[in-house]
Design a protein around this motif. Sequence first.
Motif, PDB file in Angstrom:
ATOM      1  N   PHE A  75       0.812  -1.217   0.000  1.00  0.00           N
ATOM      2  CA  PHE A  75       0.000   0.000   0.000  1.00  0.00           C
ATOM      3  C   PHE A  75       0.854   1.281   0.000  1.00  0.00           C
ATOM      4  O   PHE A  75       0.393   2.335  -0.443  1.00  0.00           O
ATOM      5  CB  PHE A  75      -0.917  -0.016   1.226  1.00  0.00           C
ATOM      6  N   ALA A  76       2.079   1.180   0.484  1.00  0.00           N
ATOM      7  CA  ALA A  76       2.914   2.382   0.625  1.00  0.00           C
ATOM      8  C   ALA A  76       3.015   3.217  -0.660  1.00  0.00           C
ATOM      9  O   ALA A  76       2.829   4.444  -0.610  1.00  0.00           O
ATOM     10  CB  ALA A  76       4.305   2.012   1.136  1.00  0.00           C
ATOM     11  N   PRO A  77       3.274   2.623  -1.832  1.00  0.00           N
ATOM     12  CA  PRO A  77       3.389   3.452  -3.042  1.00  0.00           C
ATOM     13  C   PRO A  77       2.116   4.236  -3.336  1.00  0.00           C
ATOM     14  O   PRO A  77       2.176   5.373  -3.804  1.00  0.00           O
ATOM     15  CB  PRO A  77       3.673   2.424  -4.139  1.00  0.00           C
ATOM     16  N   SER A  78       0.939   3.621  -3.047  1.00  0.00           N
ATOM     17  CA  SER A  78      -0.315   4.342  -3.289  1.00  0.00           C
ATOM     18  C   SER A  78      -0.386   5.610  -2.446  1.00  0.00           C
ATOM     19  O   SER A  78      -0.845   6.658  -2.898  1.00  0.00           O
ATOM     20  CB  SER A  78      -1.517   3.455  -2.957  1.00  0.00           C
ATOM     21  N   PHE A 218      -1.917   4.836 -15.924  1.00  0.00           N
ATOM     22  CA  PHE A 218      -1.655   5.990 -16.798  1.00  0.00           C
ATOM     23  C   PHE A 218      -2.186   7.291 -16.195  1.00  0.00           C
ATOM     24  O   PHE A 218      -2.105   8.339 -16.805  1.00  0.00           O
ATOM     25  CB  PHE A 218      -2.273   5.759 -18.177  1.00  0.00           C
ATOM     26  N   VAL A 219      -2.798   7.189 -15.010  1.00  0.00           N
ATOM     27  CA  VAL A 219      -3.306   8.406 -14.361  1.00  0.00           C
ATOM     28  C   VAL A 219      -2.204   8.965 -13.454  1.00  0.00           C
ATOM     29  O   VAL A 219      -1.693   8.256 -12.605  1.00  0.00           O
ATOM     30  CB  VAL A 219      -4.569   8.098 -13.522  1.00  0.00           C
ATOM     31  N   PRO A 220      -1.826  10.218 -13.663  1.00  0.00           N
ATOM     32  CA  PRO A 220      -0.771  10.790 -12.816  1.00  0.00           C
ATOM     33  C   PRO A 220      -1.131  10.673 -11.341  1.00  0.00           C
ATOM     34  O   PRO A 220      -2.319  10.761 -11.018  1.00  0.00           O
ATOM     35  CB  PRO A 220      -0.736  12.264 -13.245  1.00  0.00           C
ATOM     36  N   PRO A 221      -0.171  10.470 -10.450  1.00  0.00           N
ATOM     37  CA  PRO A 221       1.270  10.404 -10.726  1.00  0.00           C
ATOM     38  C   PRO A 221       1.763   9.043 -11.232  1.00  0.00           C
ATOM     39  O   PRO A 221       2.973   8.869 -11.363  1.00  0.00           O
ATOM     40  CB  PRO A 221       1.862  10.714  -9.344  1.00  0.00           C
ATOM     41  N   GLY A 222       0.869   8.081 -11.530  1.00  0.00           N
ATOM     42  CA  GLY A 222       1.310   6.793 -12.060  1.00  0.00           C
ATOM     43  C   GLY A 222       1.832   5.871 -10.978  1.00  0.00           C
ATOM     44  O   GLY A 222       3.019   5.527 -10.932  1.00  0.00           O
ATOM     45  N   VAL A 223       0.903   5.467 -10.111  1.00  0.00           N
ATOM     46  CA  VAL A 223       1.313   4.669  -8.953  1.00  0.00           C
ATOM     47  C   VAL A 223       1.862   3.309  -9.353  1.00  0.00           C
ATOM     48  O   VAL A 223       2.731   2.745  -8.673  1.00  0.00           O
ATOM     49  CB  VAL A 223       0.123   4.546  -7.967  1.00  0.00           C
ATOM     50  N   GLY A 224       1.378   2.766 -10.508  1.00  0.00           N
ATOM     51  CA  GLY A 224       1.901   1.492 -10.986  1.00  0.00           C
ATOM     52  C   GLY A 224       3.413   1.537 -11.138  1.00  0.00           C
ATOM     53  O   GLY A 224       4.137   0.610 -10.745  1.00  0.00           O
ATOM     54  N   ALA A 225       3.902   2.638 -11.690  1.00  0.00           N
ATOM     55  CA  ALA A 225       5.344   2.791 -11.899  1.00  0.00           C
ATOM     56  C   ALA A 225       6.078   2.927 -10.569  1.00  0.00           C
ATOM     57  O   ALA A 225       7.182   2.386 -10.394  1.00  0.00           O
ATOM     58  CB  ALA A 225       5.621   4.009 -12.791  1.00  0.00           C
ATOM     59  N   PHE A 226       5.452   3.641  -9.617  1.00  0.00           N
ATOM     60  CA  PHE A 226       6.056   3.774  -8.288  1.00  0.00           C
ATOM     61  C   PHE A 226       6.226   2.386  -7.658  1.00  0.00           C
ATOM     62  O   PHE A 226       7.269   2.047  -7.105  1.00  0.00           O
ATOM     63  CB  PHE A 226       5.166   4.635  -7.369  1.00  0.00           C
ATOM     64  N   GLN A 227       5.143   1.580  -7.782  1.00  0.00           N
ATOM     65  CA  GLN A 227       5.150   0.250  -7.197  1.00  0.00           C
ATOM     66  C   GLN A 227       6.234  -0.626  -7.831  1.00  0.00           C
ATOM     67  O   GLN A 227       6.987  -1.303  -7.119  1.00  0.00           O
ATOM     68  CB  GLN A 227       3.783  -0.395  -7.440  1.00  0.00           C
ATOM     69  N   ALA A 228       6.297  -0.546  -9.154  1.00  0.00           N
ATOM     70  CA  ALA A 228       7.273  -1.378  -9.864  1.00  0.00           C
ATOM     71  C   ALA A 228       8.697  -0.964  -9.517  1.00  0.00           C
ATOM     72  O   ALA A 228       9.597  -1.792  -9.412  1.00  0.00           O
ATOM     73  CB  ALA A 228       7.028  -1.279 -11.367  1.00  0.00           C
ATOM     74  N   PRO A 235       9.872   0.249 -13.393  1.00  0.00           N
ATOM     75  CA  PRO A 235       8.698   0.786 -14.093  1.00  0.00           C
ATOM     76  C   PRO A 235       8.744   0.484 -15.588  1.00  0.00           C
ATOM     77  O   PRO A 235       9.823   0.428 -16.178  1.00  0.00           O
ATOM     78  CB  PRO A 235       8.793   2.292 -13.838  1.00  0.00           C
ATOM     79  N   ALA A 236       7.564   0.263 -16.158  1.00  0.00           N
ATOM     80  CA  ALA A 236       7.469   0.084 -17.605  1.00  0.00           C
ATOM     81  C   ALA A 236       7.726   1.432 -18.274  1.00  0.00           C
ATOM     82  O   ALA A 236       7.129   2.430 -17.882  1.00  0.00           O
ATOM     83  CB  ALA A 236       6.080  -0.429 -17.968  1.00  0.00           C
ATOM     84  N   PRO A 237       8.633   1.465 -19.272  1.00  0.00           N
ATOM     85  CA  PRO A 237       8.956   2.754 -19.921  1.00  0.00           C
ATOM     86  C   PRO A 237       7.713   3.483 -20.419  1.00  0.00           C
ATOM     87  O   PRO A 237       7.651   4.702 -20.330  1.00  0.00           O
ATOM     88  CB  PRO A 237       9.855   2.341 -21.088  1.00  0.00           C
ATOM     89  N   VAL A 238       6.711   2.724 -20.898  1.00  0.00           N
ATOM     90  CA  VAL A 238       5.545   3.399 -21.461  1.00  0.00           C
ATOM     91  C   VAL A 238       4.838   4.256 -20.400  1.00  0.00           C
ATOM     92  O   VAL A 238       4.367   5.365 -20.686  1.00  0.00           O
ATOM     93  CB  VAL A 238       4.550   2.386 -22.099  1.00  0.00           C
ATOM     94  N   HIS A 239       4.817   3.771 -19.164  1.00  0.00           N
ATOM     95  CA  HIS A 239       4.181   4.560 -18.106  1.00  0.00           C
ATOM     96  C   HIS A 239       4.923   5.869 -17.873  1.00  0.00           C
ATOM     97  O   HIS A 239       4.320   6.923 -17.695  1.00  0.00           O
ATOM     98  CB  HIS A 239       4.127   3.754 -16.791  1.00  0.00           C
TER      99      HIS A 239
END
Lengths: 261, 302
Positions: A75-78, A218-228, A235-239
Amino acid sequence: MTETTTATPTPTPQHRAPRPLRALALAETRLFLRDPMTLLIAVVLPTVVLAALGAVPALREPSEMFGGLRFTDYFAPSLLAINIAVLGLQNLPTGLATYREKGILRRLSASPMHPAAVLVVQLLINVVTVVIGTALMLVVAVYVLDVPAPRHPVAFALTFLLGTSAVFALGLVIAAVTPRARLATGIGAVAFMLTQFFAGVYLPKFLLPEALVRIGEFVPPGVGAFQAAWMGDGPAPVHLVVMAVIAVAATTVAARFFRWE
Amino acid sequence: MPVIEVDHLHKRYRDQVAVHDVSFSVEEGEIFGVLGRNGAGKTTTVECIEGLRSPDGGSISVLGLDPGRDRAALRRVLGIQLQASELPEKLRVGEALELYASFYPSPLDPGELLERWGLAAKRDTAFGNLSGGQKQRLSIALALVGNPQVAILDELTTGLDPQARRDAWESIEQIRRGGVTVVLVTHFMEEAERLCDRIAVIDAGRVIAIDTPAGLVAGLSDGQRLRFRPSVPFEDAVLTQLPEVASVQRNGPQVEVRGGGDLLTAVTSTLARHQVVAIDLRLEQPTLDDAFVALTGRSTEN
């Protein structure tokens, strides 16, 4: 021209004033610090929430539901999205729209100081606060709650930079297009809630449909990338590219539509 | 050389013309009034002088500078008080003055300005907690903190109570004594009459008169009223032939003479030559308001 210089009245006792930009930065920082609610929500809240969750024993056990992570780690990255969005989508646009509505920008433009300076100063103050809030949470997470340190520190820093830029650029768009401060606050609040929802702050992501989670990346700030960058394989480059594109595009729109009065 | 020269200024917003054709010049060291009712184009005119708006026609020169081109240089020598501009709620009075002082190359001492404008006790008060009059005084102090050569004050006494207004007038005269040229935008007749050396009357985007307050009043051909009871009867023609006299009316034993110029001397000396004594003689001088109404057809109170 020479005549006007000779017409200058002999100066009365003069006052030694500090440098203009430094004085402006100082004054704005003071004003920012006089608003304890913003400081509390932006700097302290995410850390407090994480620490509270970390105090629950069940949430400190790894679970398959969280991909083998503990809930706190998951949960921390969120939670990082809270302070970025509070400052970028609420504090920044409301502050600038208020300054415009009350004629504070106009008053500045009647002095030798360009009103753009106050925009830059407020932007910097909010960015610095985001950095402090994020650093505080990282330190507490890693050193107090035993959350692992980011596995990809450079990628994490880059993700933070691009994600924050995208959110702040959207905040500038709100400041640019809203004629009234109240409207800026309203739009900022809606935008804030959307980013929090997609970041999995309201409902942790394992409770969200897969499609929403994908969109949320894809919604800023892009939590998926933070998590990865923090817990995963980077993070995936596309993000990251999408965040960069949003940052540049939104800044361009804001610059195009911003009005000083 | 005039400090400010405005030559055939024209300004419109979309399809609405705010200023048709305004020309005037302001001399060094004077208090120059821009008088007109709300919506006459006063504020637009001074905002063009200040470089806050760009004119659609005509030319402006302030201390030899072009407000559009030499914006930065102009800002350093011009003190501007805007009609409706606030400060951040939580900014304190002393901080505001220190901040604005830092913007100028050779500012005045903020502490002295606070004293002069009666704000010393409010130094640590936040802008949001000031009364309307205190905000207004701070706004004037901010306009002067840069030690300007020219100060443009827009509706400076709006929102002040009568005592504060008189104090403000006192201070404006003090500013002028300090060598600052003052442009005063106002719709208060009393203010213009009391303070201004010369006044440009603006109506519907045009200058309709420029003169001293006394000159504007004297320009009224029938502005003055003289009332008296003659000691002995006399013919109206004795007075109506005088160039100063516009009309003679009788109400019972009372005679009312309307006219302009040096009406009093003209009438009394003529009566004396005809061995008439004017008993209970009263002269009603017209005010600037009368002159304004005569010039524009309406008063400033719409």
